[in-house]
Design a protein around this motif. Structure first.
Motif, PDB file in Angstrom:
ATOM      1  N   LEU A 240      44.238  40.420  47.662  1.00  4.10           N
ATOM      2  CA  LEU A 240      43.672  41.765  47.646  1.00  4.10           C
ATOM      3  C   LEU A 240      43.215  42.159  46.245  1.00  4.10           C
ATOM      4  N   TRP A 241      44.032  41.854  45.257  1.00  2.00           N
ATOM      5  CA  TRP A 241      43.710  42.252  43.883  1.00  2.00           C
ATOM      6  C   TRP A 241      42.417  41.596  43.414  1.00  2.00           C
ATOM      7  N   HIS A 242      42.280  40.320  43.623  1.00  5.13           N
ATOM      8  CA  HIS A 242      41.091  39.622  43.137  1.00  5.13           C
ATOM      9  C   HIS A 242      39.855  39.948  43.980  1.00  5.13           C
ATOM     10  N   ALA A 243      40.056  40.391  45.200  1.00  5.94           N
ATOM     11  CA  ALA A 243      38.916  40.835  46.002  1.00  5.94           C
ATOM     12  C   ALA A 243      38.346  42.143  45.472  1.00  5.94           C
ATOM     13  N   GLN A 244      39.194  42.938  44.794  1.00  6.73           N
ATOM     14  CA  GLN A 244      38.772  44.246  44.291  1.00  6.73           C
ATOM     15  C   GLN A 244      38.576  44.279  42.785  1.00  6.73           C
ATOM     16  N   ALA A 245      39.101  43.320  42.051  1.00 11.56           N
ATOM     17  CA  ALA A 245      39.111  43.367  40.589  1.00 11.56           C
ATOM     18  C   ALA A 245      37.721  43.467  39.992  1.00 11.56           C
TER      19      ALA A 245
END
Length: 256
Positions: A240-245
């Motif tokens: 999730l984090w890298h999809a939004q970073a």
């Protein structure tokens, strides 16, 4: 302390919105609940507010099992909880009354809560200060506020209530991730003596929390700090984090 023990909730056809959820939230913790849409976050909030009853399992708040709270006791129980929902409502009343939800209130406290929520009380936007009416329903000189400004007022309202337990259910949806992060970097400092649960599908504020619980398809799949969860490259949080970073970085560049 809030304790969920093997909590499940099914709506129709026996399909669980929550499935065997166990989670401890210690007194004074700032906990972030994150997950994709449909992961069970909203159902969790409704259970904590006793709007719904679990199909299985127990929820305990300060050693009081919620299933033991009688219907007539629910209003008193909810007075101890400050809540900001995404679909909150402001009223065509003066700004200060919108914060305090009453006509006789502590103006200094209202101003402080607005400031902490990131709302600028300037003379141009709010010519009568806290006495400035919102909207024009009751005052032709009333002021219309943007979606982001309205959400900051709603957060100030939760702070003014001074409840020992605060729930924020995606209250900053009208703000971009960077603006949201700025608010919650301050908010984490405001709830040091209260228990706060923040629900969102966006992760821009996770690093300011004491603990993160990651929901996926109705289950808690990870619990930990931002650093620990991010280091688990096979975990849902890392995904999730890298999809939004990249979106956060783009916004940060535009704001500079």
């Amino acid at each position: 302390m809030i304790k969920l023990e093997h909590v499940s909730k099914s709506y129709t056809a026996g399909i669980p919105a929550l499935n065997d959820v166990s989670l401890d939230i210690e007194e004074g913790e700032f906990v972030f609940i994150v997950g994709d849409s449909g992961s069970g976050k909203s159902t969790l909030i409704k259970l904590l507010l006793k709007e719904l009853e679990p199909t299985e399992g127990t929820i305990t708040i300060n050693n009081k099992k919620l299933n033991k709270i009688k219907r007539r006791q629910i209003p008193k129980f909810r007075r101890k909880i400050g809540v900001v929902f995404q679909d909150f409502r402001l009223f065509a009343l003066p700004l200060g009354q919108n914060v305090a939800i009453k006509s006789d209130y502590d103006k200094e406290k209202a101003e402080e809560c607005l400031e902490k929520a990131g709302f600028t009380l300037d003379a141009e936007k709010m010519p009568q200060g806290l006495d400035t009416y919102l909207y024009k329903d009751l005052d032709k000189n009333g002021v219309n506020v943007s979606g982001g400004e309205a959400q900051k007022i709603a957060i100030a309202r939760a702070l003014y209530k001074n409840a020992p337990f605060i729930i924020l259910d995606e209250p900053t949806a009208a703000l971009d991730p960077v603006a949201e992060s700025e608010i919650y970097s301050r908010f984490s400092e405001m709830v040091t003596d209260r228990t706060a649960v923040y629900i969102s599908h966006r992760l821009s504020s996770c690093r300011f929390c004491d603990k993160i619980a990651v929901f996926d398809h109705g289950s808690v799949v990870q619990v930990g700090t931002h650093e620990v969860l991010l280091a688990d490259t096979a975990g849902k949080y890392h995904e999730l984090w890298h999809a939004q970073a990249q979106y956060y970085d783009e916004k940060a560049v535009k704001s500079n």
